[in-house]
Structures are given as structure tokens and as C-alpha cells.
Design a protein around this motif. Structure first.
Motif, PDB file in Angstrom:
ATOM      1  N   HIS A  50      40.632  33.199  43.344  1.00 49.84           N
ATOM      2  CA  HIS A  50      39.833  34.353  43.312  1.00 49.84           C
ATOM      3  C   HIS A  50      38.323  33.986  42.729  1.00 49.84           C
ATOM      4  O   HIS A  50      37.120  34.495  43.244  1.00 49.84           O
ATOM      5  CB  HIS A  50      40.328  35.722  42.533  1.00 49.84           C
ATOM      6  N   GLN A  51      38.419  33.448  41.524  1.00 49.84           N
ATOM      7  CA  GLN A  51      37.340  32.773  40.855  1.00 49.84           C
ATOM      8  C   GLN A  51      36.646  31.826  41.490  1.00 49.84           C
ATOM      9  O   GLN A  51      35.236  32.116  41.790  1.00 49.84           O
ATOM     10  CB  GLN A  51      37.469  32.514  39.431  1.00 49.84           C
ATOM     11  N   LEU A  52      36.959  30.957  42.220  1.00 52.89           N
ATOM     12  CA  LEU A  52      36.554  29.911  43.038  1.00 52.89           C
ATOM     13  C   LEU A  52      35.970  30.395  44.230  1.00 52.89           C
ATOM     14  O   LEU A  52      34.795  30.324  44.573  1.00 52.89           O
ATOM     15  CB  LEU A  52      37.739  29.089  43.506  1.00 52.89           C
ATOM     16  N   MET A  53      36.472  31.483  44.894  1.00 47.48           N
ATOM     17  CA  MET A  53      35.814  32.266  45.959  1.00 47.48           C
ATOM     18  C   MET A  53      34.546  32.930  45.626  1.00 47.48           C
ATOM     19  O   MET A  53      33.373  32.959  46.076  1.00 47.48           O
ATOM     20  CB  MET A  53      36.870  33.224  46.658  1.00 47.48           C
ATOM     21  N   GLU A  54      34.615  33.688  44.332  1.00 48.16           N
ATOM     22  CA  GLU A  54      33.401  34.259  43.845  1.00 48.16           C
ATOM     23  C   GLU A  54      32.372  33.585  43.422  1.00 48.16           C
ATOM     24  O   GLU A  54      31.241  33.383  43.894  1.00 48.16           O
ATOM     25  CB  GLU A  54      33.776  35.157  42.674  1.00 48.16           C
ATOM     26  N   LEU A  55      32.740  32.052  42.718  1.00 46.61           N
ATOM     27  CA  LEU A  55      31.705  31.177  42.497  1.00 46.61           C
ATOM     28  C   LEU A  55      31.008  30.648  43.938  1.00 46.61           C
ATOM     29  O   LEU A  55      29.958  30.427  43.938  1.00 46.61           O
ATOM     30  CB  LEU A  55      32.105  29.877  41.923  1.00 46.61           C
ATOM     31  N   GLN A  56      32.030  30.399  44.942  1.00 51.04           N
ATOM     32  CA  GLN A  56      31.549  29.855  46.170  1.00 51.04           C
ATOM     33  C   GLN A  56      30.495  30.972  46.973  1.00 51.04           C
ATOM     34  O   GLN A  56      29.285  30.504  47.472  1.00 51.04           O
ATOM     35  CB  GLN A  56      32.693  29.438  47.191  1.00 51.04           C
ATOM     36  N   ALA A  57      30.887  32.191  46.633  1.00 49.07           N
ATOM     37  CA  ALA A  57      29.888  33.214  47.503  1.00 49.07           C
ATOM     38  C   ALA A  57      28.756  33.352  46.594  1.00 49.07           C
ATOM     39  O   ALA A  57      27.552  33.359  47.195  1.00 49.07           O
ATOM     40  CB  ALA A  57      30.727  34.440  47.294  1.00 49.07           C
ATOM     41  N   LYS A  58      28.834  33.194  45.338  1.00 47.92           N
ATOM     42  CA  LYS A  58      27.522  33.136  44.393  1.00 47.92           C
ATOM     43  C   LYS A  58      26.440  31.941  44.698  1.00 47.92           C
ATOM     44  O   LYS A  58      25.493  32.093  44.827  1.00 47.92           O
ATOM     45  CB  LYS A  58      27.971  33.317  43.200  1.00 47.92           C
ATOM     46  N   HIS A  59      27.230  30.965  44.882  1.00 50.63           N
ATOM     47  CA  HIS A  59      26.589  29.752  45.200  1.00 50.63           C
ATOM     48  C   HIS A  59      25.782  29.956  46.605  1.00 50.63           C
ATOM     49  O   HIS A  59      24.456  29.526  46.770  1.00 50.63           O
ATOM     50  CB  HIS A  59      27.605  28.544  45.375  1.00 50.63           C
ATOM     51  N   ARG A  60      26.486  30.619  47.648  1.00 46.18           N
ATOM     52  CA  ARG A  60      25.965  30.712  48.825  1.00 46.18           C
ATOM     53  C   ARG A  60      24.643  31.658  48.935  1.00 46.18           C
ATOM     54  O   ARG A  60      23.683  31.258  49.630  1.00 46.18           O
ATOM     55  CB  ARG A  60      27.104  31.008  49.975  1.00 46.18           C
TER      56      ARG A  60
END
Length: 193
Positions: A50-60
């Protein structure tokens, strides 16, 4: 004796049963601990995903913002330039005059003085793009003025003369001095074949 052996065997059996019961309890406790650890690991993996997906979305989002921010800024600056050209008709001509002053040979400070409309006294070399050469001036006064032929345009003046005319005069002087040195010294002499 057979009774004693059977009692001993039954005591051993009870002891073994008690040990077996204890071992079963320990195995059950161990299995429960393993299950709790497995559930805890699963929760941690889910949380990590979940945290990894949030970080990836934030990065995008940040990357998209980085791409659009300069575009927005460029659009904003273009609109400011268009307004400046509309509100100040000489604005674009001043930009061209600045480039011209740099080409002629003035430095940034001198060009800023000229662009602001103030006179500048200068001694040194000036470059004529038309004649592709430098000409020397001695303590001349320079100023950006409205072009005499078209008041909507700007021109650079040297001692109240348009610099293009001044360059032409300097070139003509140079050309006539070269012509005088080249004139033939021996008229009528030669090999008459």
C-alpha cells in the motif's frame, strides 16, 4: 511381578501420555505462534504494498507537475510579453536595440544605459556588421533615439548622427586612404612588347 511390570508399564504409559499431552500443547502453541507470525507478516506485506503504491502515485503526480509547471510558466511569460508589446509599443524595438548594441561592441552596463535613453560617452572600437570590420571612435556621445525617417522605430546615434551613416563615413575614409596608397607610381613605364 507381572503386576509390578504392568503397573510400571502403566505408569510409564501415563507418563508418556502426559508427555504426549504436553507436547501436543506445545505444538498447538507453536502452531498458533506460527499462524500469528504469518498473519503479522501478511499485514506488513500488505502495508508495504500500500505504501509503495502511494509513493509511486505521488511520484507520478510530481513528475506530471514538473512537466506542466514549466509549460505554465512559459505560457505565462509569453502572455506577459504579448501584453508588454501591446502596452509599450517600443518594447520589442528596445529588445532589438539591445541586441544591436551588443553586436556593435557595448558591454551590458553600457547597453543598459543606452536602452534607458540616457546618453553614453564611449571611446574604443565599434563593429559594423554591414562592413564586417571595427572602427575606432574617440570620446563620442551615443544615445538611442527615435529614427528620423520613422518615429515608430529606434536608432543608435553617435554625436547626433545615425550610426549607420557614421559607419559608412568611416568606411569611405578608410577606402579612400587605401585607394591613395595603391595608386600606380610608374605611369608609362613597363615592358612594351
Amino acid at each position: 511381578m507381572a503386576k509390578v511390570g504392568s503397573l510400571l508399564g502403566s505408569g510409564k504409559l501415563k507418563e508418556l501420555e502426559a508427555d504426549n499431552y504436553t507436547l501436543q500443547g506445545e505444538v498447538t502453541t507453536r502452531d498458533e505462534s506460527i499462524e500469528l507470525l504469518r498473519q503479522q507478516m501478511q499485514r506488513q506485506q500488505d502495508e508495504h504494498s500500500h505504501q509503495l503504491m502511494e509513493l509511486q502515485a505521488k511520484h507520478r503526480r510530481e513528475m506530471a507537475d514538473k512537466e506542466t509547471d514549466p509549460q505554465r510558466e512559459v505560457s505565462f511569460l509569453k502572455s506577459i510579453i504579448q501584453k508588454a508589446k501591446k502596452w509599450f509599443p517600443l518594447f520589442q524595438k528596445l529588445v532589438y536595440m539591445e541586441k544591436f548594441c551588443f553586436k556593435v561592441g557595448f558591454n551590458e552596463r553600457q547597453t543598459a544605459t543606452l536602452i534607458s535613453g540616457k546618453p553614453l560617452f564611449y571611446e574604443g572600437e565599434l563593429y559594423s556588421e554591414e562592413h564586417r570590420r571595427k572602427f575606432t571612435t574617440e570620446r563620442a556621445g551615443f544615445q538611442v533615439v527615435k529614427a528620423p525617417a520613422d518615429k515608430s522605430k529606434l536608432a543608435l546615434a553617435i554625436n547626433e548622427q545615425l550610426i549607420s551613416e557614421w559607419f559608412k563615413e568611416q568606411f569611405d575614409k578608410l577606402f579612400s586612404s587605401i585607394r591613395r596608397t595603391i595608386t600606380p607610381h610608374r605611369k608609362g613605364k613597363g615592358l612594351g612588347l
